[in-house]
Design a protein around this motif. Sequence first.
Motif, mmCIF file in Angstrom:
data_model
loop_
_atom_site.group_PDB
_atom_site.id
_atom_site.type_symbol
_atom_site.label_atom_id
_atom_site.label_comp_id
_atom_site.label_asym_id
_atom_site.label_seq_id
_atom_site.Cartn_x
_atom_site.Cartn_y
_atom_site.Cartn_z
ATOM 1 N N VAL A 40 -4.937 5.739 3.174
ATOM 2 C CA VAL A 40 -5.005 4.889 1.982
ATOM 3 C C VAL A 40 -3.694 4.120 1.818
ATOM 4 N N ALA A 41 -2.580 4.839 1.849
ATOM 5 C CA ALA A 41 -1.273 4.218 1.667
ATOM 6 C C ALA A 41 -0.193 5.142 2.196
ATOM 7 N N SER A 42 0.904 4.558 2.602
ATOM 8 C CA SER A 42 2.044 5.349 3.052
ATOM 9 C C SER A 42 3.333 4.719 2.546
ATOM 10 N N ILE A 43 4.367 5.541 2.483
ATOM 11 C CA ILE A 43 5.679 5.049 2.074
ATOM 12 C C ILE A 43 6.727 5.776 2.898
ATOM 13 N N SER A 44 7.601 5.010 3.513
ATOM 14 C CA SER A 44 8.606 5.593 4.397
ATOM 15 C C SER A 44 9.800 6.093 3.609
ATOM 16 N N SER A 45 10.704 6.740 4.327
ATOM 17 C CA SER A 45 11.934 7.199 3.689
ATOM 18 C C SER A 45 12.754 6.021 3.169
ATOM 19 N N GLY A 46 12.545 4.865 3.753
ATOM 20 C CA GLY A 46 13.233 3.663 3.305
ATOM 21 C C GLY A 46 12.440 2.860 2.292
ATOM 22 N N TYR A 47 11.403 3.481 1.729
ATOM 23 C CA TYR A 47 10.590 2.879 0.663
ATOM 24 C C TYR A 47 9.711 1.729 1.146
ATOM 25 N N ARG A 48 9.473 1.667 2.453
ATOM 26 C CA ARG A 48 8.546 0.645 2.957
ATOM 27 C C ARG A 48 7.131 1.175 2.792
ATOM 28 N N SER A 49 6.274 0.396 2.155
ATOM 29 C CA SER A 49 4.919 0.848 1.885
ATOM 30 C C SER A 49 3.904 0.090 2.722
ATOM 31 N N ASN A 50 2.765 0.739 2.905
ATOM 32 C CA ASN A 50 1.680 0.179 3.708
ATOM 33 C C ASN A 50 0.371 0.598 3.052
ATOM 34 N N TYR A 51 -0.608 -0.317 3.033
ATOM 35 C CA TYR A 51 -1.868 -0.033 2.350
ATOM 36 C C TYR A 51 -3.065 -0.377 3.224
ATOM 37 N N ALA A 52 -4.134 0.366 3.035
ATOM 38 C CA ALA A 52 -5.404 -0.020 3.614
ATOM 39 C C ALA A 52 -5.874 -1.300 2.943
ATOM 40 N N ASP A 53 -6.559 -2.132 3.697
ATOM 41 C CA ASP A 53 -7.024 -3.402 3.135
ATOM 42 C C ASP A 53 -7.913 -3.182 1.906
ATOM 43 N N SER A 54 -8.666 -2.106 1.926
ATOM 44 C CA SER A 54 -9.632 -1.858 0.852
ATOM 45 C C SER A 54 -8.979 -1.537 -0.491
ATOM 46 N N ARG B 205 -4.783 -3.003 -5.691
ATOM 47 C CA ARG B 205 -5.314 -2.093 -6.709
ATOM 48 C C ARG B 205 -4.535 -0.786 -6.779
ATOM 49 N N PHE B 206 -4.055 -0.325 -5.643
ATOM 50 C CA PHE B 206 -3.343 0.955 -5.566
ATOM 51 C C PHE B 206 -1.859 0.698 -5.306
ATOM 52 N N THR B 207 -1.026 1.574 -5.853
ATOM 53 C CA THR B 207 0.413 1.502 -5.616
ATOM 54 C C THR B 207 0.945 2.891 -5.291
ATOM 55 N N ILE B 208 1.618 2.998 -4.155
ATOM 56 C CA ILE B 208 2.260 4.251 -3.784
ATOM 57 C C ILE B 208 3.730 4.165 -4.147
ATOM 58 N N SER B 209 4.263 5.270 -4.638
ATOM 59 C CA SER B 209 5.680 5.310 -4.987
ATOM 60 C C SER B 209 6.194 6.722 -4.747
ATOM 61 N N ARG B 210 7.502 6.845 -4.732
ATOM 62 C CA ARG B 210 8.101 8.161 -4.513
ATOM 63 C C ARG B 210 9.304 8.335 -5.405
ATOM 64 N N ASP B 211 9.557 9.579 -5.793
ATOM 65 C CA ASP B 211 10.727 9.941 -6.572
ATOM 66 C C ASP B 211 11.423 11.051 -5.806
ATOM 67 N N ASN B 212 12.462 10.706 -5.087
ATOM 68 C CA ASN B 212 13.137 11.695 -4.254
ATOM 69 C C ASN B 212 13.802 12.792 -5.094
ATOM 70 N N THR C 21 8.513 14.083 -5.145
ATOM 71 C CA THR C 21 7.124 13.799 -5.494
ATOM 72 C C THR C 21 6.743 12.396 -5.057
ATOM 73 N N VAL C 22 5.526 12.285 -4.546
ATOM 74 C CA VAL C 22 4.953 10.984 -4.226
ATOM 75 C C VAL C 22 3.754 10.769 -5.141
ATOM 76 N N TYR C 23 3.567 9.526 -5.525
ATOM 77 C CA TYR C 23 2.512 9.175 -6.471
ATOM 78 C C TYR C 23 1.581 8.138 -5.853
ATOM 79 N N LEU C 24 0.357 8.120 -6.364
ATOM 80 C CA LEU C 24 -0.567 7.051 -6.029
ATOM 81 C C LEU C 24 -1.217 6.580 -7.323
ATOM 82 N N ARG C 25 -0.821 5.417 -7.753
ATOM 83 C CA ARG C 25 -1.413 4.810 -8.940
ATOM 84 C C ARG C 25 -2.630 4.009 -8.492
ATOM 85 N N MET C 26 -3.784 4.324 -9.050
ATOM 86 C CA MET C 26 -5.032 3.698 -8.650
ATOM 87 C C MET C 26 -5.625 2.959 -9.851
ATOM 88 N N ASN C 27 -5.704 1.651 -9.736
ATOM 89 C CA ASN C 27 -6.285 0.817 -10.785
ATOM 90 C C ASN C 27 -7.578 0.182 -10.293
#
Length: 114
Positions: free
Chosen positions: A47-61, A65-72, A76-82
């Motif tokens: 669905v989504a990924s986020i690297s240690s350098g905060y680079r994010s990647n998402y599935a086209d679908s 709509r979705f946002t991945i984030s992390r709080d080192n 914790t990693v989060y997935l906000r789904m709208n």
Amino acid sequence: VQLQASGGGLVQAGGSLKLSCAASGTIFRLLTMAWYRQAPGKQRELVASISSGYRSNYADSVKGRFTISRDNAKSTVYLRMNSLKPEDTAVYYCNAALRSLDEWGQGTLVTVSS
């Protein structure tokens, strides 16, 4: 590393949910974190990924709509789904990766009703 996912539930189409995945250990900041999902009868998909350098990647679908984030600080990693759609219904899994490390959380069910 152990992963504990939470935040799934039942929501109407168009609604929002925020998933969380808390990690144990002290290397969280080095990990690439990701969310996958598996719908009934389908293969698990990224669905989504986020690297240690905060680079994010998402599935086209889910792009836009979705946002991945992390709080080192909270490991914790989060997935906000709208704008959720019925086709987003699945068990969502968090994943942690670093070289040979590949750990999975237990999954949290997201059900989107039409």
